[in-house]
Design a protein around this motif. Structure first.
Motif, mmCIF file in Angstrom:
data_model
loop_
_atom_site.group_PDB
_atom_site.id
_atom_site.type_symbol
_atom_site.label_atom_id
_atom_site.label_comp_id
_atom_site.label_asym_id
_atom_site.label_seq_id
_atom_site.Cartn_x
_atom_site.Cartn_y
_atom_site.Cartn_z
ATOM 1 N N ARG A 1 -10.242 1.031 -3.755
ATOM 2 C CA ARG A 1 -10.197 -0.378 -4.078
ATOM 3 C C ARG A 1 -8.867 -0.534 -5.196
ATOM 4 N NH1 ARG A 1 -11.612 -3.126 -9.444
ATOM 5 N NH2 ARG A 1 -9.561 -2.159 -9.431
ATOM 6 N N ARG A 2 -7.660 -0.701 -4.380
ATOM 7 C CA ARG A 2 -6.580 -0.615 -5.125
ATOM 8 C C ARG A 2 -5.939 -2.330 -5.446
ATOM 9 N NH1 ARG A 2 -3.541 3.424 -1.395
ATOM 10 N NH2 ARG A 2 -5.008 2.150 -0.014
ATOM 11 N N TYR B 1 -14.343 4.195 -0.161
ATOM 12 C CA TYR B 1 -13.364 3.237 -0.007
ATOM 13 C C TYR B 1 -12.671 3.093 -1.279
ATOM 14 C CZ TYR B 1 -16.718 2.182 3.909
ATOM 15 O OH TYR B 1 -17.831 2.273 4.985
ATOM 16 N N LYS C 1 0.919 -1.267 0.080
ATOM 17 C CA LYS C 1 -0.049 0.004 -0.042
ATOM 18 C C LYS C 1 0.985 1.129 0.189
ATOM 19 C CE LYS C 1 -4.509 -0.702 2.236
ATOM 20 N NZ LYS C 1 -5.084 -0.824 3.467
ATOM 21 N N ASN D 1 -17.436 -1.332 -3.611
ATOM 22 C CA ASN D 1 -16.414 -0.182 -3.901
ATOM 23 C C ASN D 1 -15.834 -0.815 -5.254
ATOM 24 O OD1 ASN D 1 -14.931 -2.823 -2.851
ATOM 25 N ND2 ASN D 1 -13.420 -1.354 -1.889
ATOM 26 N N ASP E 1 -6.442 -3.399 -0.896
ATOM 27 C CA ASP E 1 -7.671 -2.766 -0.129
ATOM 28 C C ASP E 1 -8.598 -3.947 0.070
ATOM 29 O OD1 ASP E 1 -6.831 0.046 0.156
ATOM 30 O OD2 ASP E 1 -7.114 0.082 -1.836
ATOM 31 N N ASP E 2 -9.476 -3.687 1.185
ATOM 32 C CA ASP E 2 -10.673 -4.742 1.225
ATOM 33 C C ASP E 2 -11.251 -4.506 -0.143
ATOM 34 O OD1 ASP E 2 -9.477 -5.498 3.623
ATOM 35 O OD2 ASP E 2 -11.145 -4.657 4.661
ATOM 36 N N LYS F 1 -10.603 -9.635 1.746
ATOM 37 C CA LYS F 1 -9.659 -8.579 2.392
ATOM 38 C C LYS F 1 -8.658 -8.495 1.862
ATOM 39 C CE LYS F 1 -11.657 -8.526 6.628
ATOM 40 N NZ LYS F 1 -11.988 -7.267 7.019
ATOM 41 N N ALA F 2 -7.795 -7.366 1.864
ATOM 42 C CA ALA F 2 -6.476 -6.900 1.377
ATOM 43 C C ALA F 2 -5.703 -8.057 1.609
ATOM 44 C CB ALA F 2 -6.161 -5.876 2.030
#
Ligand SMILES: O=C(O)CCC(=O)C(=O)O
Length: 263
Positions: free
Chosen positions: A215-216, A213, A32, A140, A134-135, A191-192
């Motif tokens: 979302r990567r 949120y 991240k 998202n 990300d989650d 989950k991430a």
């Protein structure tokens, strides 16, 4: 990291496989931070939504060390070597931002037609393997996949240069409707740190993200060595022409993933 017989069967049948918890919290935090560094740069490899917000950072493995370290990760490389029965090279590396409030759609498409028509990739012997940074939630802008659609081969597509800032060979509504009538749509969420791999001919897309949120997702596209592209028309940072085989490396931080695989 090798896939089990059952996972190989599921992948063949459905065209995708979701492996939760492959990357642990520390690894996700590092990735991240890397994504944040990457998206703070002003570079031609970073494509932006029409409003200027980053959409995709291509080839950031070439200038960011953490991204570079990911390329040979055995959790990503070995399953694809296993599926293709040979070594692989990096066709593309990117982080899709799908930013909070502003992340735009990815139209319905298959990956292979773009790789074939734009890059001269001979066969659908390449694949995206994605790591959630990300989650990824139903709200998202998760990837939407039409299970089993890869069994139809490369479908007719048209070049869409209007809908988003990124040109893509996309499918028409009738084609998608027929496929969805038979097999529905799934949204692998989690989950991430989860990993999602999907066949080059699987029909997929994603909606815009109007939530707070982000979302990567990191996408590593690996191709079988025997499937090197022959006619690239896109910049090198989008379709690589270095066909050096990827060397798989274990960093010993994969216990969560092994646990997920054996459960
Ligand atoms: O990140 C997304 O939502 C979609 C990305 C995608 O479909 C692709 O790169 O082919």
């Amino acid at each position: 990291m090798k896939l089990t017989e059952e996972q190989l069967k599921t992948f063949d049948e459905l065209g995708y496989l979701y492996l939760p918890g492959c990357f642990n919290a520390e690894e996700v935090a590092r990735l991240k931070a890397a994504a944040q560094d990457v998206f703070s740069e002003q570079r031609e490899e970073i494509w932006r939504e029409k409003n200027g917000v980053p959409r995709t950072a291509f080839a950031c493995h070439k200038y960011n060390q953490t991204c570079n370290a990911l390329v040979g990760d055995h959790r990503l490389v070995e399953p694809l070597e296993q599926l293709f029965g040979e070594q692989v090279y990096v066709h593309q590396f990117k982080i899709n931002a799908k930013a909070a409030f502003t992340g735009e759609v990815w139209q319905w498409h298959q990956d292979f037609p773009t790789w074939h028509k734009d890059d001269g990739m001979p066969e659908p012997r390449a694949m995206n393997i994605a790591i959630f940074l990300d989650d990824v939630m139903p709200i998202n802008g998760p990837l939407m996949i039409v299970p089993k659609s890869h069994k139809h081969g490369a479908l007719q597509s048209s070049h869409d240069q209007q809908t988003t800032s990124y040109p893509l060979w996309t499918l028409d509504n009738d084609t998608v409707t027929k496929l969805v009538e038979n097999n529905g749509i799934v949204t692998p969420t989690g989950k991430a740190g989860g990993v999602l791999m999907f066949h080059a001919n699987i029909v997929h897309g994603s909606a815009g993200n109007i939530t707070p949120y982000p979302r990567r997702i990191v996408y590593l596209t690996l191709s079988a060595l025997s499937n090197a592209i022959t006619n690239p028309t896109r910049p090198e940072f989008i379709a690589h022409t270095d066909f050096t085989p990827v060397t798989s490396a274990s960093d010993g931080m994969d216990q969560q993933c092994l646990a997920a695989l054996s459960s």
